[in-house]
Design a protein around this motif. Structure first.
Motif, mmCIF file in Angstrom:
data_model
loop_
_atom_site.group_PDB
_atom_site.id
_atom_site.type_symbol
_atom_site.label_atom_id
_atom_site.label_comp_id
_atom_site.label_asym_id
_atom_site.label_seq_id
_atom_site.Cartn_x
_atom_site.Cartn_y
_atom_site.Cartn_z
ATOM 1 N N ASP A 104 0.878 -1.182 0.000
ATOM 2 C CA ASP A 104 0.000 0.000 0.000
ATOM 3 C C ASP A 104 0.898 1.209 0.000
ATOM 4 N N ASN A 164 -12.023 -1.984 -6.823
ATOM 5 C CA ASN A 164 -11.528 -0.781 -7.525
ATOM 6 C C ASN A 164 -12.644 -0.072 -8.303
ATOM 7 N N PRO A 186 -9.050 2.268 -3.057
ATOM 8 C CA PRO A 186 -8.452 1.548 -4.191
ATOM 9 C C PRO A 186 -7.779 2.505 -5.179
ATOM 10 N N SER A 187 -6.759 1.993 -5.868
ATOM 11 C CA SER A 187 -5.957 2.867 -6.736
ATOM 12 C C SER A 187 -6.787 3.487 -7.861
#
Ligand SMILES: NC(=O)C1=CN([C@@H]2O[C@H](COP(=O)(O)OP(=O)(O)OC[C@H]3O[C@@H](n4cnc5c(N)ncnc54)[C@H](OP(=O)(O)O)[C@@H]3O)[C@@H](O)[C@H]2O)C=CC1
Ligand SMILES: CC(C)(CO)C(=O)C(=O)O
Length: 336
Positions: free
Chosen positions: A141, A214, A282-283
């Protein structure tokens, strides 16, 4: 710290959030590491990376060398035993493999891809059939809130394996040796890196998390993964998408997906996410917020093509994919 790592000369392409941490720990083990930076080039060249890490503490990391392009990295005749790609995987925006050719002059030079998603190796295999490719899954992370400023949590794990080692066009023994040396060097630098036989199974196992949380965190209005789980309907949707991913992955790889560390299957991913003390962003949600392209081609698009090819139904993933692409289009156009 002297070790066999001294024989490694690595070029890290895309030294952003994840790339900076893996470059740093590799260099700590004794490897020579050149980083190719883009938007953070001036900041890293002038001051290095300022890294705040729960795992490793606060440090300034100065790479062996900082360059602005792969061409600059080879212009003085430098050669690399591996090119470690840590960019976002966005093959829908153009063939990503073209950027690194100048650093792959030797057929022994190994391409190491540390990225999320499925099918990320395909453009590299097509363009560089004589170079070994290693595929790595990261459980980490890390974010870069400002150019050269890195915030890292406590997880660092890498699981890596050779891509299609049976492909006789390249020297798999050379690739295995490079991957073994990298793995030992990362371990010496405090990164648990394991070489695995079934790396595609691991990739699909990681996708269970990425293809569900995501996009749904973006589509639900920009919420943490835990917020999704606290809502009964969203929780059901997340779990349903996770099961679709698992079915596709098992059809494509021809075997049950391996557990990812101690997480074996969708319910375990949900339990672990729910019990995390930190809100999980989430990215894709970070990218959406910053009006950057999202990695939907490798996290949803390519997996869905494979679902069709292997005759697996994935209706919820299809809906999520269609909506996410449109949301991205509006967002990047500035309409949202
Ligand atoms: N961050 C995390 O915790 C995790 C990330 N991953 C995966 O790791 C990969 C990398 O993610 P992350 O580090 O977060 O992404 P970042 O956006 O933080 O870093 C990517 C970096 O690559 C640079 N870049 C992009 N294209 C090029 C290029 N052609 N040449 C040189 N540099 C380039 C970007 O520059 P610019 O700023 O100019 O765009 C940026 O600095 C993704 O696939 C992600 O899904 C996996 C697990 C966890
Ligand atoms: C959850 C995380 C950070 C995994 O380590 C990730 O892969 C993502 O957000 O895309």
């Amino acid at each position: 710290m002297a070790s066999d790592a001294a024989a490694i000369s690595a070029l890290v392409v895309g030294a952003g959030a994840l790339g900076s941490v893996y470059a740093w720990r590799l260099q700590e083990s004794g490897a020579r590491v050149t980083v190719v930076c883009r938007s953070n080039y001036a900041a890293v060249r002038d001051s290095g990376f300022r890294i705040k890490s729960e795992a490793f503490g606060e440090h300034t990391y100065r790479p062996s060398r900082v360059v602005a392009s792969v061409d600059e990295a080879v212009a003085d005749g430098s050669r690399y035993s591996c090119v470690i790609v840590c960019t976002k995987a966005l093959p829908n925006l153009g063939d990503p493999s073209g950027d690194i050719g100048a650093a792959l002059a030797s057929p022994q030079a190994t391409v190491v891809l540390i990225q999320n998603g499925i099918g990320i190796e395909e453009p590299y295999r097509a363009r560089y059939p004589r170079n070994p490719i290693a595929s790595a899954v990261a459980l980490i992370d890390v974010t870069q809130p400002a150019a050269g400023t890195i915030e890292h949590g406590s997880r660092t794990v890498l699981l890596a394996g050779l891509y299609r080692p049976e492909d006789a066009r390249y020297d798999a023994a050379a690739g295995a040796a490079t991957l073994g040396a990298l793995s030992a060097a990362w371990c010496a630098g405090g990164i648990p890196c394991t070489v695995v036989d079934r790396v595609q199974g691991v990739r699909w196992a990681k996708l269970i998390w990425n293809a569900s949380f995501n996009p749904i965190s973006v589509l639900a209005g920009g919420v943490y993964a835990q917020t999704l789980l606290a809502d009964a309907d969203c929780r059901e949707l997340v779990l349903a998408v996770m099961h679709e991913v698992r079915r596709i992955g098992e059809a494509v790889t021809g075997a049950p997906l391996p557990p990812l560390l101690d997480m074996d299957g969708p319910e375990a991913y949900v339990r672990v996410t729910e019990s995390s003390p930190f809100p999980c962003t989430p990215s894709m949600l970070m990218d959406y917020r910053h009006r950057r392209p999202m990695e939907h081609a490798v996290i949803l698009g390519r997996p869905l093509e494979l679902a069709r090819e292997f005759g697996v139904d994935a209706p919820r993933m299809q809906c999520v994919y269609a909506m996410l692409k449109l949301a991205e289009k509006q967002r990047l156009a500035g309409d949202q």
